[in-house]
Design a protein around this motif. Structure first.
Motif, PDB file in Angstrom:
ATOM      1  N   VAL A 248       0.836  -1.198   0.000  1.00  0.00           N
ATOM      2  CA  VAL A 248       0.000   0.000   0.000  1.00  0.00           C
ATOM      3  C   VAL A 248       0.873   1.250   0.000  1.00  0.00           C
ATOM      4  O   VAL A 248       1.804   1.394   0.787  1.00  0.00           O
ATOM      5  N   THR A 249       0.568   2.150  -0.895  1.00  0.00           N
ATOM      6  CA  THR A 249       1.163   3.480  -0.934  1.00  0.00           C
ATOM      7  C   THR A 249       0.051   4.428  -1.366  1.00  0.00           C
ATOM      8  O   THR A 249      -1.110   4.207  -1.029  1.00  0.00           O
ATOM      9  N   GLY A 250       0.361   5.473  -2.095  1.00  0.00           N
ATOM     10  CA  GLY A 250      -0.651   6.365  -2.647  1.00  0.00           C
ATOM     11  C   GLY A 250      -0.248   6.731  -4.054  1.00  0.00           C
ATOM     12  O   GLY A 250       0.935   6.950  -4.345  1.00  0.00           O
ATOM     13  N   TRP A 251      -1.202   6.808  -4.954  1.00  0.00           N
ATOM     14  CA  TRP A 251      -0.852   7.051  -6.346  1.00  0.00           C
ATOM     15  C   TRP A 251      -0.294   8.444  -6.577  1.00  0.00           C
ATOM     16  O   TRP A 251       0.507   8.656  -7.493  1.00  0.00           O
ATOM     17  N   GLU A 252      -0.666   9.412  -5.767  1.00  0.00           N
ATOM     18  CA  GLU A 252      -0.077  10.749  -5.929  1.00  0.00           C
ATOM     19  C   GLU A 252       1.435  10.709  -5.744  1.00  0.00           C
ATOM     20  O   GLU A 252       2.165  11.526  -6.311  1.00  0.00           O
ATOM     21  N   THR A 253       1.893   9.750  -4.933  1.00  0.00           N
ATOM     22  CA  THR A 253       3.330   9.579  -4.720  1.00  0.00           C
ATOM     23  C   THR A 253       3.922   8.590  -5.715  1.00  0.00           C
ATOM     24  O   THR A 253       4.926   8.867  -6.370  1.00  0.00           O
ATOM     25  N   TYR A 254       3.280   7.444  -5.848  1.00  0.00           N
ATOM     26  CA  TYR A 254       3.885   6.363  -6.633  1.00  0.00           C
ATOM     27  C   TYR A 254       4.037   6.726  -8.103  1.00  0.00           C
ATOM     28  O   TYR A 254       5.007   6.316  -8.756  1.00  0.00           O
ATOM     29  N   ILE A 255       3.114   7.506  -8.641  1.00  0.00           N
ATOM     30  CA  ILE A 255       3.172   7.801 -10.072  1.00  0.00           C
ATOM     31  C   ILE A 255       4.426   8.598 -10.424  1.00  0.00           C
ATOM     32  O   ILE A 255       4.893   8.562 -11.563  1.00  0.00           O
ATOM     33  N   ASN A 256       5.015   9.267  -9.439  1.00  0.00           N
ATOM     34  CA  ASN A 256       6.237  10.022  -9.688  1.00  0.00           C
ATOM     35  C   ASN A 256       7.483   9.139  -9.698  1.00  0.00           C
ATOM     36  O   ASN A 256       8.558   9.592 -10.094  1.00  0.00           O
ATOM     37  N   THR A 257       7.365   7.886  -9.257  1.00  0.00           N
ATOM     38  CA  THR A 257       8.522   6.988  -9.269  1.00  0.00           C
ATOM     39  C   THR A 257       8.761   6.391 -10.647  1.00  0.00           C
ATOM     40  O   THR A 257       9.864   5.960 -10.954  1.00  0.00           O
ATOM     41  N   PHE A 258       7.718   6.320 -11.462  1.00  0.00           N
ATOM     42  CA  PHE A 258       7.760   5.624 -12.748  1.00  0.00           C
ATOM     43  C   PHE A 258       8.278   4.194 -12.585  1.00  0.00           C
ATOM     44  O   PHE A 258       8.954   3.652 -13.458  1.00  0.00           O
ATOM     45  N   ASN A 259       7.918   3.590 -11.465  1.00  0.00           N
ATOM     46  CA  ASN A 259       8.186   2.174 -11.253  1.00  0.00           C
ATOM     47  C   ASN A 259       7.031   1.362 -11.827  1.00  0.00           C
ATOM     48  O   ASN A 259       5.897   1.849 -11.939  1.00  0.00           O
ATOM     49  N   PRO A 260       7.282   0.115 -12.180  1.00  0.00           N
ATOM     50  CA  PRO A 260       6.225  -0.700 -12.795  1.00  0.00           C
ATOM     51  C   PRO A 260       5.218  -1.206 -11.783  1.00  0.00           C
ATOM     52  O   PRO A 260       5.450  -1.173 -10.568  1.00  0.00           O
ATOM     53  N   ILE A 261       4.102  -1.658 -12.291  1.00  0.00           N
ATOM     54  CA  ILE A 261       3.144  -2.440 -11.512  1.00  0.00           C
ATOM     55  C   ILE A 261       2.793  -3.675 -12.324  1.00  0.00           C
ATOM     56  O   ILE A 261       2.961  -3.710 -13.541  1.00  0.00           O
ATOM     57  N   ASP A 262       2.314  -4.699 -11.640  1.00  0.00           N
ATOM     58  CA  ASP A 262       2.047  -5.988 -12.282  1.00  0.00           C
ATOM     59  C   ASP A 262       0.615  -6.063 -12.789  1.00  0.00           C
ATOM     60  O   ASP A 262      -0.248  -5.280 -12.376  1.00  0.00           O
ATOM     61  N   ALA A 263       0.366  -7.024 -13.654  1.00  0.00           N
ATOM     62  CA  ALA A 263      -0.936  -7.106 -14.315  1.00  0.00           C
ATOM     63  C   ALA A 263      -2.083  -7.188 -13.312  1.00  0.00           C
ATOM     64  O   ALA A 263      -3.143  -6.598 -13.526  1.00  0.00           O
TER      65      ALA A 263
END
Length: 662
Positions: A248-263
């Motif tokens: 669990v994180t928050g998309w406002e933060t995670y989207i700035n990492t440009f890290n992948p997510i799984d299907a």
């Protein structure tokens, strides 16, 4: 090589696509915050939001794959004794011939009916084996019955394991999940539905045991197991407590990492509909939940803490603030430091108190070799008749296609694609720049060229290079889409590339050629993010395609839109007399061409939506996408997927409509 002016000094081209996605995300975040503030003002608002999210969630999954989550069969295949607990090995069917391997840890002394925990694995190769020892044993030592399962593609369930060689044609875990995930997306479903269904049947198995209290079942998992825990918090109403860890994180933060997510983590339209990580907890409220995180995780702690505060707001509105807990360990992405807090959480909420916490013994009496269900440790070896997501998804495709009516007109196809592509009706100004005219002689023909960039919508940078015979009058224009834009013009083994050969042929035939680069292609290919080949597994193309899905705008749709707007640019050239173009009935004569599978996909979809192209030529196009469903091996990548397309049509049918409905 044909000339191509650099855009350095004109625009920051290599970050334009990420910037476009970030700005669209920011717009959604602002709108979502307003709605969130309104909905968490009281209990009725929280409940309404929870049901709205649950409906969205199930629709996005394509529903669940069965009618009732009951194991079709349960086979107990062995038993070993640990120090203070017994391990019973079990294989159950969640769907016909769709087997789940698992181990059940039962405390030696169970008085009455005990609470139980469903333990879902993260992306660990041996899944239940590792999690049973790390987390299951401490839970069992504290009086919990624990069912630790293997999820898809891990443990004894590697779908592409070859029993003859012992090799994996597709690597276990995330690679397998994404490999089968694109098959599901094509049919408008998600591979997550199978993770959920396996786990729901696990809950049913626990409830069927006479020594388990079916009203006191919790769930936990780390990393990918944290994902599964969150998914179950929405789908499974029988759970009494949940503790997702290291996800669990928050998309406002995670989207700035440009890290992948799984299907299984991709819910198309999640951000576009105003949802975020905190909605998993909203859906679960007011039942006890604990957000478990680590300070040094690649799932940023800043997002996790913000999600915790928002979840606590929702619980507060329901009068249950004390049931929303969190724990943060000063560590990285692992179980270290996270086991005891979860055991204590379940003791508090499923047994009344954690005062009697018992640490596990140093020697637990069992090891990894004691926890396998099958002689050869793989279903593909010991039960070759077992089905996988591939077979189940193929059967779904066959059922859907049997009832599918063919598209009979371009108008029908446009209506379908308008929805799937998230097509914009408004066509904002392009603001084109034609830069740096130069001339070069090509096989005795003087060729003039211009570098071009423009915006097909706000922040959507599209680039190109236009070549035309220097002394020619009005000429037809070929809008040429390539796999890697102007990069495809580079010589190969000191010989002209196929793209350059094609352009020279067109120039000698008296046509102008515009090499057209949709956003993120060629000149605007993203650099400096992720490293490696952008088109590899977890490469930046993979990452950006999943982020675009969350925003409700598939990357395929964005790029098809850009190609269609190439026709608008030709109209601009004609209207402003910027270059002499041939015209017919007041429209420029533009032929659309594409070389390569991804380029051809974008061009085909654009041609269906924009009928003004004089002709369409596709070379090296993708085969029918139904092959991805019907054949075990495929090469389709996430950035080539248009979710839901195969429910209603396929590429050959769209191409046929172009030919018969010009």
């Amino acid at each position: 090589m044909l000339p191509c002016l650099s855009l350095t000094g004109w625009w920051n081209v290599s970050f334009s696509l990420p910037l476009f996605l970030l700005r669209r995300a920011e717009e959604h975040f602002e709108q979502a915050q307003v709605r969130w503030s309104q909905e968490v003002a009281d209990a009725s608002g929280v409940r309404a939001r929870a049901e709205r999210f649950r409906r969205f969630f199930l629709e996005t999954l394509g529903g669940l794959p069965g009618e009732a989550p009951q194991p079709l069969s349960v086979e107990w295949v062995g038993e070993v004794r640990g120090k203070g607990f017994i391990v019973r090995k079990v294989i159950y069917e969640s769907l016909p011939q769709f087997f789940v391997t698992a181990v059940l840890l039962v405390p030696e002394r169970v008085e009455g009916k005990a609470p139980a925990i469903l333990l879902v694995p993260g992306h660990f190769e041996w899944a239940k084996v590792d999690q049973a020892l790390t987390v299951g044993v401490p839970l069992a030592c504290n009086g919990f019955v624990v069912l630790a399962i293997d999820c898809l593609g891990q443990g004894e369930r590697k779908s592409y394991y070859d029993p003859q060689t012992g090799a994996e044609r597709i690597r276990w875990g995330t690679r397998e999940h994404d490999y089968d995930g694109v098959r599901c997306q094509l049919l408008g479903t998600s591979i997550a539905r199978y993770f959920i269904w396996d786990a729901m049947c696990g809950v049913s198995l626990l409830q069927s045991l006479p020594f388990v209290d079916g009203q006191r079942i919790g769930i936990t998992g780390i990393s990918g197991g944290g994902t599964q825990t969150c998914l179950m918090m929405v789908a499974e109403r029988r759970l009494a407590a949940a503790a997702p860890a290291c996800y669990v994180t928050g998309w406002e933060t995670y989207i700035n990492t440009f890290n992948p997510i799984d299907a299984e983590q991709v819910l198309p339209g999640l951000l576009a509909n105003g949802f975020d990580f905190h909605d998993y907890f909203v859906a679960f409220a007011p039942k006890p939940a604990m957000l478990v995180a680590t300070a040094y995780d690649f799932f940023p702690i800043e997002g996790a803490l913000r999600t915790y505060e928002r979840a606590r707001e929702a619980y507060r509105a329901l009068g249950a603030e004390e049931r929303m807990e969190h724990f943060v360990h000063l560590g990285g992405h692992s179980d270290e430091g996270l086991v005891e807090p979860r055991v204590r959480f379940f003791l508090r909420h499923l047994k009344g108190s954690d005062a009697g916490f018992v640490p596990p013994p140093a020697e637990v009496g069992i090891g990894r070799d004691d926890l396998w269900c099958l002689p050869h440790r793989q279903l593909r070896a010991d039960r070759p008749q077992s089905r996988r997501v591939f077979e189940v998804n193929r059967e779904l495709g066959e059922r859907l296609w049997a009832d599918r009516a063919p598209l009979r007109s371009r108008a029908q196809a446009q209506a379908l694609l308008r929805r799937l592509l998230a097509w914009r009706e408004e066509r904002p100004p392009l603001h084109p720049r034609l830069l740096g005219q130069s001339k070069v002689e090509v096989e005795g023909l003087e060729v003039a060229s211009w570098r071009i960039f423009l915006f097909t919508e706000p922040d959507a940078l599209v680039t190109g290079v236009l070549y035309r015979p220097a002394s020619a009058g009005p000429t037809p224009l070929v809008l040429l889409v390539l796999e890697d834009g102007v990069e495809d013009l580079r010589p190969r083994d000191k010989e002209p590339s196929p793209a350059e050969v094609y352009i020279r042929e067109q120039l000698k035939a008296g046509r102008a050629v515009l090499v057209w680069e949709p956003r993120g292609v060629g000149t605007t290919q993203v650099t400096g993010l992720g490293g490696g080949n952008p088109k590899d597994f977890y490469g930046i193309e993979h990452v950006l395609s999943t982020y675009a899905l969350l925003l409700g705008r598939p990357l395929v749709g964005l790029r098809a839109w850009d190609v269609a707007r190439g026709m608008d640019f030709a109209r601009w050239l004609l209207h402003h007399r910027a270059l002499p173009l041939a015209e017919a009935n007041g429209e420029p004569v533009v032929h659309l061409a594409a070389l390569g599978p991804t380029a051809s996909l974008h061009a085909l979809l654009a041609a269906v939506m924009e009928p003004a192209f004089a002709s369409v030529e596709l070379r090296e196009a993708l085969p029918p996408l139904s092959h991805v469903i019907m054949e075990e091996e495929h090469r389709l990548r996430p950035y080539q997927v248009l979710p839901g397309l195969l429910r209603s049509t396929d590429l050959p049918e769209l191409l046929r409509l172009l030919e018969t409905n010009p």
